[in-house]
Design an enzyme around this catalytic site. Structure first.
Site, mmCIF file in Angstrom:
data_model
loop_
_atom_site.group_PDB
_atom_site.id
_atom_site.type_symbol
_atom_site.label_atom_id
_atom_site.label_comp_id
_atom_site.label_asym_id
_atom_site.label_seq_id
_atom_site.Cartn_x
_atom_site.Cartn_y
_atom_site.Cartn_z
ATOM 1 N N ALA A 110 -9.837 3.423 27.295
ATOM 2 C CA ALA A 110 -11.302 3.431 27.361
ATOM 3 C C ALA A 110 -11.973 2.144 27.833
ATOM 4 C CB ALA A 110 -11.864 3.804 25.996
ATOM 5 N N CYS A 230 -8.409 5.292 39.942
ATOM 6 C CA CYS A 230 -9.219 4.749 41.037
ATOM 7 C C CYS A 230 -8.269 4.365 42.172
ATOM 8 C CB CYS A 230 -10.072 3.582 40.562
ATOM 9 S SG CYS A 230 -9.149 2.284 39.770
HETATM 10 N N1 SAM Z 1 -12.061 4.199 31.214
HETATM 11 C C1 SAM Z 1 -12.435 2.841 31.468
HETATM 12 C C2 SAM Z 1 -13.880 2.794 31.895
HETATM 13 O O1 SAM Z 1 -14.427 3.770 32.388
HETATM 14 O O2 SAM Z 1 -14.528 1.733 31.671
HETATM 15 C C3 SAM Z 1 -11.524 2.181 32.461
HETATM 16 C C4 SAM Z 1 -10.082 2.292 32.079
HETATM 17 S S1 SAM Z 1 -8.954 1.384 33.093
HETATM 18 C C5 SAM Z 1 -8.921 2.332 34.519
HETATM 19 C C6 SAM Z 1 -7.439 1.734 32.327
HETATM 20 C C7 SAM Z 1 -7.236 1.136 30.959
HETATM 21 O O3 SAM Z 1 -5.914 1.493 30.503
HETATM 22 C C8 SAM Z 1 -7.300 -0.370 30.896
HETATM 23 O O4 SAM Z 1 -8.270 -0.777 29.982
HETATM 24 C C9 SAM Z 1 -5.907 -0.795 30.440
HETATM 25 O O5 SAM Z 1 -5.924 -1.896 29.565
HETATM 26 C C10 SAM Z 1 -5.403 0.431 29.721
HETATM 27 N N2 SAM Z 1 -3.917 0.518 29.670
HETATM 28 C C11 SAM Z 1 -3.020 -0.310 30.235
HETATM 29 N N3 SAM Z 1 -1.768 0.081 29.932
HETATM 30 C C12 SAM Z 1 -1.886 1.172 29.150
HETATM 31 C C13 SAM Z 1 -0.955 2.024 28.506
HETATM 32 N N4 SAM Z 1 0.359 1.831 28.623
HETATM 33 N N5 SAM Z 1 -1.436 3.039 27.781
HETATM 34 C C14 SAM Z 1 -2.762 3.255 27.669
HETATM 35 N N6 SAM Z 1 -3.684 2.480 28.275
HETATM 36 C C15 SAM Z 1 -3.262 1.459 28.993
#
Ligand code: SAM
Length: 463
Positions: A110, A230
């Site tokens: 998130a 993205c």
């Molecule tokens: N949903 C957010 C928004 O709209 O502001 C953006 C999310 S970003 C694309 C993906 C997120 O996944 C990051 O905050 C990252 O830290 C987290 N992430 C990284 N590795 C992960 C994992 N193994 N499992 C779940 N989340 C992870």
């Protein structure tokens, strides 16, 4: 510092995805400046001074002609809008078009919270959102953004997706906005260009599959699984959805789109029949690169009971009895629909209709924030929390004082502000009627209670 060039292997792949001519148009678009857009908070209306060119697939999103200094806009700090790129606002369109039933939602990846704010606004009082982020520093930013948005219908957790295993079939909707190779962010985030490689794409694909395998089990019968990235490549998009559909029974869903928006519907064959993905290319759409897909779990899956009691933790957050909760609701002039929790003598409020689920979540997850933090009550006196000021809950208990823009900015800089006209005691400060925080007026001084770690350090430009 010069911007790194677009990676060669990425450019080579674009040709096979789009054809040479269109790949060239996309490449040109990726070399331009990104569009700036914001989404207003419908629960914090104010007299907006920004431009008003509507993002067509949203009710609340607007393009700005240029990037203002958001830091020097008190309305930004009050949570009246969120700075978000336009493509990802398609989530708002999907929720409304499919009329997705409200209930308990999970945003599994998130931070910083853009999509969580869309989900929180959609749910309003009829739902509860679990906004989860695995990385600690990012979970802190997520928490701050949720507090600013202020609806009080969110629980923020900091867990690895695997920790959700006991919550099989618990959620009406699970969003996986997956960590990805970020090709769609190449013009917004030059670092994404440096980090990109074919190996990184392969690594992201494996990670996305692992996250989705866990996320799929969490959706209850009839519920929805939403997936987005993205990035443009099919390995992290269509192929991840196809792999998921080989393992789990989900029905692909589609949403109506106006062709003039320029969003491409990608149809692809899977074991469950045709699936749909929505592709946003910056040379066709005024937004960054994005992919979005929607799946529905068949009703026959029903809801599962929470598993394995021995994995559960003893939560340090304790519920407050109904009677005491009712007294607080009356005292605060609320609708009687709240229930209360105590953590380190601080009171938190959330909608009563979700109290059972909240208790399950408290026992299962590492909870970082819950509903609205109200503050401490010492005898009859409230020591109100900053979180309460920023929430949409009434604060009629306290006098309020409207500030000019410069006064508001000084308050946000945590400076001493004279406020001779303020009454003694706790005073809620507002800007364009948007609550900003508290001061306590004493005989000879005014104490500024804006959180130290949130204070702004930028000075206003001299005329
Ligand atoms: N949903 C957010 C928004 O709209 O502001 C953006 C999310 S970003 C694309 C993906 C997120 O996944 C990051 O905050 C990252 O830290 C987290 N992430 C990284 N590795 C992960 C994992 N193994 N499992 C779940 N989340 C992870």
């Amino acid at each position: 510092m010069s911007t790194p060039p677009l990676p060669e292997d990425f450019l080579a792949h674009l040709g096979s995805l789009l054809g040479e001519e269109e790949a060239l148009r996309l490449k040109e678009a990726l070399l331009q400046a990104p569009k700036i857009s914001i989404r207003y908070n419908p629960d914090k209306p104010f007299a907006a001074s920004h431009g008003k060119r509507h993002i067509p697939w949203t009710k609340t999103g607007f393009y700005l002609d240029e990037r203002p200094s958001f830091t020097l806009d008190p309305a930004f700090h009050a949570g009246a809008y969120y700075v978000q790129e336009a493509s990802s606002m398609i989530l708002e369109h999907a929720l409304h078009q499919l009329d997705i039933p409200k209930g308990i939602y999970l945003d599994l990846a998130a931070a910083p919270g853009g999509k969580s704010t869309i989900l929180s606004s959609y749910l309003g009082e009829e739902g509860l959102l679990v906004a989860n982020e695995v990385i600690q520093t990012r979970a802190q930013i997520l928490k701050e953004n949720i507090i600013k948005w202020g609806l009080g219908n969110v629980l923020v957790s900091q867990n690895d997706p695997e920790h959700f295993a006991p919550l099989e079939g618990f959620f009406d909707l699970v969003l996986v906005d997956a960590p990805c190779s970020g090709e769609g962010m190449f013009r917004k985030d030059p670092q994404a260009r440096e980090e990109w490689s074919l190996e990184h794409v392969a690594l992201c694909t494996l990670r996305q599959r692992r996250i989705l395998d866990q996320a799929a089990t969490l959706v209850k019968g009839g519920g929805y699984l939403l997936y987005s990235t993205c990035t443009f490549n099919q390995k992290e998009n269509e192929e991840v959805i196809s792999a998921l559909l080989e393992e789990f029974a989900f029905t692909p869903a589609c949403i109506p789109l106006d062709p003039s928006w320029g969003i491409e519907e990608s149809r692809f064959d899977t074991e469950e029949g045709q699936a749909y993905g929505y592709r946003f290319y910056p040379h066709r759409v005024e937004g960054e690169g994005f992919f979005f897909s929607i799946l529905q779990r068949p009703e026959s899956f029903g809801t599962r009971a929470v598993k394995s009691k021995k994995e559960q933790r003893v939560s340090p957050v304790k519920p407050i009895g109904d009677k005491e909760g009712q007294t607080l609701e009356e005292e605060l002039g609320l609708d009687g629909k709240g229930c209360y929790y105590l953590f380190q003598e601080t009171l938190f409020r959330i909608q009563k209709s979700f109290s059972k689920e909240v208790e399950t979540l408290l026992r299962t997850l590492n909870v970082r924030y819950l509903g609205v933090e109200l503050g401490k009550k010492q005898g009859k006196e409230w020591i109100p929390s900053h979180e309460w000021a920023l929430s949409t809950l009434p604060k009629s208990h306290f006098p309020s004082l409207e500030l000019s823009k410069e006064e508001a900015l000084d308050f946000l800089r945590k400076k001493d502000i004279p406020l001779e006209q303020a009454p003694l005691g706790w005073v809620l400060l507002t800007y364009q009627n948007l609550p900003l925080g508290w001061v306590k007026k004493l005989d000879k001084r005014v104490n500024n209670y804006y959180p130290k770690e949130w204070r702004i350090r930028m000075e206003s430009p001299k005329d």
